[in-house]
Design a protein around this motif. Structure first.
Motif, PDB file in Angstrom:
ATOM      1  N   ALA A  86      16.777   5.107  -0.699  1.00 40.12           N
ATOM      2  CA  ALA A  86      17.846   5.898  -1.317  1.00 40.12           C
ATOM      3  C   ALA A  86      17.905   7.304  -0.716  1.00 40.12           C
ATOM      4  O   ALA A  86      18.984   7.803  -0.389  1.00 40.12           O
ATOM      5  CB  ALA A  86      17.647   5.974  -2.832  1.00 40.12           C
ATOM      6  N   ALA A  87      16.750   7.918  -0.535  1.00 40.05           N
ATOM      7  CA  ALA A  87      16.716   9.260   0.042  1.00 40.05           C
ATOM      8  C   ALA A  87      17.173   9.229   1.502  1.00 40.05           C
ATOM      9  O   ALA A  87      17.882  10.125   1.951  1.00 40.05           O
ATOM     10  CB  ALA A  87      15.306   9.839  -0.066  1.00 40.05           C
ATOM     11  N   CYS A  88      16.781   8.186   2.229  1.00 37.58           N
ATOM     12  CA  CYS A  88      17.217   8.066   3.634  1.00 37.58           C
ATOM     13  C   CYS A  88      18.731   7.937   3.717  1.00 37.58           C
ATOM     14  O   CYS A  88      19.362   8.512   4.596  1.00 37.58           O
ATOM     15  CB  CYS A  88      16.550   6.855   4.298  1.00 37.58           C
ATOM     16  N   LYS A  89      19.295   7.180   2.783  1.00 36.62           N
ATOM     17  CA  LYS A  89      20.749   7.001   2.783  1.00 36.62           C
ATOM     18  C   LYS A  89      21.453   8.345   2.590  1.00 36.62           C
ATOM     19  O   LYS A  89      22.438   8.638   3.267  1.00 36.62           O
ATOM     20  CB  LYS A  89      21.145   6.011   1.688  1.00 36.62           C
ATOM     21  N   LEU A  93      13.550  13.564   7.692  1.00 44.33           N
ATOM     22  CA  LEU A  93      14.085  13.808   9.034  1.00 44.33           C
ATOM     23  C   LEU A  93      12.954  13.966  10.051  1.00 44.33           C
ATOM     24  O   LEU A  93      13.060  13.502  11.190  1.00 44.33           O
ATOM     25  CB  LEU A  93      15.000  15.026   9.036  1.00 44.33           C
ATOM     26  N   SER A  94      11.857  14.585   9.629  1.00 44.36           N
ATOM     27  CA  SER A  94      10.696  14.724  10.496  1.00 44.36           C
ATOM     28  C   SER A  94      10.091  13.353  10.814  1.00 44.36           C
ATOM     29  O   SER A  94       9.726  13.075  11.965  1.00 44.36           O
ATOM     30  CB  SER A  94       9.651  15.621   9.819  1.00 44.36           C
ATOM     31  N   ILE A  95      10.003  12.494   9.822  1.00 49.76           N
ATOM     32  CA  ILE A  95       9.484  11.142  10.022  1.00 49.76           C
ATOM     33  C   ILE A  95      10.407  10.360  10.953  1.00 49.76           C
ATOM     34  O   ILE A  95       9.949   9.657  11.858  1.00 49.76           O
ATOM     35  CB  ILE A  95       9.300  10.414   8.670  1.00 49.76           C
ATOM     36  N   GLU A  96      11.720  10.489  10.752  1.00 50.58           N
ATOM     37  CA  GLU A  96      12.668   9.800  11.625  1.00 50.58           C
ATOM     38  C   GLU A  96      12.501  10.272  13.078  1.00 50.58           C
ATOM     39  O   GLU A  96      12.469   9.463  14.007  1.00 50.58           O
ATOM     40  CB  GLU A  96      14.106  10.032  11.167  1.00 50.58           C
ATOM     41  N   ASN A  97      12.371  11.574  13.275  1.00 48.70           N
ATOM     42  CA  ASN A  97      12.201  12.117  14.632  1.00 48.70           C
ATOM     43  C   ASN A  97      10.897  11.642  15.265  1.00 48.70           C
ATOM     44  O   ASN A  97      10.855  11.329  16.457  1.00 48.70           O
ATOM     45  CB  ASN A  97      12.272  13.646  14.625  1.00 48.70           C
ATOM     46  N   GLU A  98       9.843  11.570  14.450  1.00 50.54           N
ATOM     47  CA  GLU A  98       8.563  11.059  14.964  1.00 50.54           C
ATOM     48  C   GLU A  98       8.719   9.607  15.401  1.00 50.54           C
ATOM     49  O   GLU A  98       8.233   9.201  16.459  1.00 50.54           O
ATOM     50  CB  GLU A  98       7.482  11.175  13.882  1.00 50.54           C
ATOM     51  N   TRP A  99       9.438   8.796  14.605  1.00 55.85           N
ATOM     52  CA  TRP A  99       9.693   7.395  14.965  1.00 55.85           C
ATOM     53  C   TRP A  99      10.437   7.333  16.300  1.00 55.85           C
ATOM     54  O   TRP A  99      10.073   6.556  17.177  1.00 55.85           O
ATOM     55  CB  TRP A  99      10.496   6.695  13.863  1.00 55.85           C
ATOM     56  N   LYS A 100      11.477   8.168  16.452  1.00 56.21           N
ATOM     57  CA  LYS A 100      12.257   8.169  17.697  1.00 56.21           C
ATOM     58  C   LYS A 100      11.382   8.498  18.902  1.00 56.21           C
ATOM     59  O   LYS A 100      11.450   7.820  19.932  1.00 56.21           O
ATOM     60  CB  LYS A 100      13.406   9.182  17.615  1.00 56.21           C
ATOM     61  N   ALA A 110       0.827  -1.205   0.000  1.00 61.88           N
ATOM     62  CA  ALA A 110       0.000   0.000   0.000  1.00 61.88           C
ATOM     63  C   ALA A 110       0.859   1.252   0.000  1.00 61.88           C
ATOM     64  O   ALA A 110       0.523   2.237  -0.632  1.00 61.88           O
ATOM     65  CB  ALA A 110      -0.931  -0.001   1.207  1.00 61.88           C
ATOM     66  N   ALA A 111       1.972   1.204   0.700  1.00 61.08           N
ATOM     67  CA  ALA A 111       2.863   2.363   0.756  1.00 61.08           C
ATOM     68  C   ALA A 111       3.456   2.666  -0.613  1.00 61.08           C
ATOM     69  O   ALA A 111       3.650   3.818  -0.960  1.00 61.08           O
ATOM     70  CB  ALA A 111       3.970   2.134   1.777  1.00 61.08           C
ATOM     71  N   ILE A 112       3.727   1.628  -1.388  1.00 63.51           N
ATOM     72  CA  ILE A 112       4.308   1.840  -2.714  1.00 63.51           C
ATOM     73  C   ILE A 112       3.296   2.498  -3.641  1.00 63.51           C
ATOM     74  O   ILE A 112       3.646   3.363  -4.431  1.00 63.51           O
ATOM     75  CB  ILE A 112       4.838   0.512  -3.289  1.00 63.51           C
ATOM     76  N   LYS A 113       2.015   2.154  -3.524  1.00 61.21           N
ATOM     77  CA  LYS A 113       0.984   2.775  -4.354  1.00 61.21           C
ATOM     78  C   LYS A 113       0.921   4.273  -4.123  1.00 61.21           C
ATOM     79  O   LYS A 113       0.675   5.037  -5.035  1.00 61.21           O
ATOM     80  CB  LYS A 113      -0.385   2.154  -4.055  1.00 61.21           C
ATOM     81  N   ASN A 114       1.112   4.684  -2.877  1.00 56.68           N
ATOM     82  CA  ASN A 114       1.040   6.094  -2.516  1.00 56.68           C
ATOM     83  C   ASN A 114       2.422   6.738  -2.484  1.00 56.68           C
ATOM     84  O   ASN A 114       2.618   7.733  -1.818  1.00 56.68           O
ATOM     85  CB  ASN A 114       0.371   6.243  -1.152  1.00 56.68           C
ATOM     86  N   PHE A 115       3.353   6.185  -3.213  1.00 57.56           N
ATOM     87  CA  PHE A 115       4.736   6.635  -3.199  1.00 57.56           C
ATOM     88  C   PHE A 115       4.845   8.043  -3.756  1.00 57.56           C
ATOM     89  O   PHE A 115       4.298   8.372  -4.795  1.00 57.56           O
ATOM     90  CB  PHE A 115       5.605   5.682  -4.022  1.00 57.56           C
ATOM     91  N   LYS A 116       5.533   8.892  -3.024  1.00 55.42           N
ATOM     92  CA  LYS A 116       5.870  10.230  -3.513  1.00 55.42           C
ATOM     93  C   LYS A 116       7.279  10.531  -3.051  1.00 55.42           C
ATOM     94  O   LYS A 116       7.756   9.997  -2.061  1.00 55.42           O
ATOM     95  CB  LYS A 116       4.892  11.283  -3.018  1.00 55.42           C
ATOM     96  N   ILE A 117       7.951  11.374  -3.788  1.00 59.71           N
ATOM     97  CA  ILE A 117       9.300  11.772  -3.425  1.00 59.71           C
ATOM     98  C   ILE A 117       9.211  12.651  -2.183  1.00 59.71           C
ATOM     99  O   ILE A 117       8.417  13.579  -2.124  1.00 59.71           O
ATOM    100  CB  ILE A 117       9.974  12.549  -4.585  1.00 59.71           C
ATOM    101  N   MET A 118      10.042  12.332  -1.208  1.00 59.79           N
ATOM    102  CA  MET A 118      10.032  13.109   0.031  1.00 59.79           C
ATOM    103  C   MET A 118      11.285  13.961   0.119  1.00 59.79           C
ATOM    104  O   MET A 118      12.355  13.532  -0.266  1.00 59.79           O
ATOM    105  CB  MET A 118       9.954  12.188   1.247  1.00 59.79           C
ATOM    106  N   SER A 119      11.109  15.113   0.695  1.00 60.09           N
ATOM    107  CA  SER A 119      12.244  16.012   0.900  1.00 60.09           C
ATOM    108  C   SER A 119      13.048  15.540   2.101  1.00 60.09           C
ATOM    109  O   SER A 119      12.583  14.743   2.915  1.00 60.09           O
ATOM    110  CB  SER A 119      11.742  17.439   1.141  1.00 60.09           C
ATOM    111  N   ALA A 156       8.309   3.351  10.372  1.00 63.29           N
ATOM    112  CA  ALA A 156       9.503   2.684   9.829  1.00 63.29           C
ATOM    113  C   ALA A 156       9.232   2.165   8.418  1.00 63.29           C
ATOM    114  O   ALA A 156      10.108   2.241   7.548  1.00 63.29           O
ATOM    115  CB  ALA A 156       9.930   1.542  10.751  1.00 63.29           C
ATOM    116  N   GLU A 157       8.027   1.662   8.192  1.00 60.85           N
ATOM    117  CA  GLU A 157       7.678   1.185   6.848  1.00 60.85           C
ATOM    118  C   GLU A 157       7.723   2.317   5.826  1.00 60.85           C
ATOM    119  O   GLU A 157       8.113   2.113   4.689  1.00 60.85           O
ATOM    120  CB  GLU A 157       6.303   0.516   6.852  1.00 60.85           C
ATOM    121  N   LYS A 158       7.310   3.519   6.240  1.00 57.87           N
ATOM    122  CA  LYS A 158       7.400   4.681   5.345  1.00 57.87           C
ATOM    123  C   LYS A 158       8.858   4.937   4.965  1.00 57.87           C
ATOM    124  O   LYS A 158       9.173   5.219   3.807  1.00 57.87           O
ATOM    125  CB  LYS A 158       6.843   5.939   6.015  1.00 57.87           C
ATOM    126  N   LEU A 159       9.729   4.867   5.965  1.00 55.76           N
ATOM    127  CA  LEU A 159      11.144   5.151   5.706  1.00 55.76           C
ATOM    128  C   LEU A 159      11.776   4.129   4.768  1.00 55.76           C
ATOM    129  O   LEU A 159      12.593   4.492   3.930  1.00 55.76           O
ATOM    130  CB  LEU A 159      11.922   5.242   7.018  1.00 55.76           C
TER     131      LEU A 159
END
Length: 161
Positions: A60-63, A17-24, A3-12, A52-55
């Motif tokens: 590639a962008a996370c890297k 970083l905001s998603i990572e902080n929310e996970w933390k 489902a996440a792949i269907k809604n895939f969009k390029i993230m800034s 985490a699934e979103k990340l």
């Protein structure tokens, strides 16, 4: 992850970083409940896992942003699995430990360079050891043997370096 792949969009970078902080934040919050209130911890860990699934859909962008999305995913799987163990929900724990192993196998097939392959292999080794510990604790060593035999048949070696 489908489902996440269907809604895939390029993230800034700032989105990631905001998603990572929310996970933390959610994971730390879940950790605070782990000892006393496992059901609340589980809810927090399940929320962190969805993040985490979103990340992992943006590897590639996370890297590029130095976000350790693979480790975030594994930590989330293991937090959920360990909470299920505390709740004596062995089948659900087994599924989460296996999920982490199969994720590592999946990304290992698309590893771009030797460094990535080595890092994934080390993580896989650790994850298999965690799974063995779990199957021993839950008296399900048969499940471990099935997984271990599958690795052996595929030519994987789990010798520590």
């Amino acid at each position: 992850m489908g489902a996440a792949i269907k809604n895939f969009k390029i993230m800034s970078t700032s989105d990631l970083l905001s998603i990572e902080n929310e996970w933390k934040e959610i994971t730390v919050d879940g950790n605070s409940y782990f000892e006393a209130q496992n059901k609340i911890a589980l809810l927090k860990y399940l929320r962190a896992f969805s993040i985490a699934e979103k990340l992992v859909t943006h590897s590639a962008a996370c890297k590029k942003c130095n976000i350790p999305n693979i480790h975030i995913y594994l930590i989330s799987c293991n937090n959920i699995a360990e909470t299920y163990c505390q709740l004596k929900k062995w089948e659900q724990a087994d599924k989460m430990y296996r999920r982490a192993i199969f994720y590592l196998l999946f990304i290992n097939e698309s590893a771009i360079n030797q460094k990535d392959t080595e890092e994934i292999s080390k993580s896989l080794f650790r994850q298999v050891l965690l799974y063995k510990e779990f199957t021993t604790k839950s008296n399900e060593l048969f499940n471990y043997q099935i997984v271990f035999d599958a690795f052996d048949n595929e030519g994987f070696s789990f010798k520590s370096e």
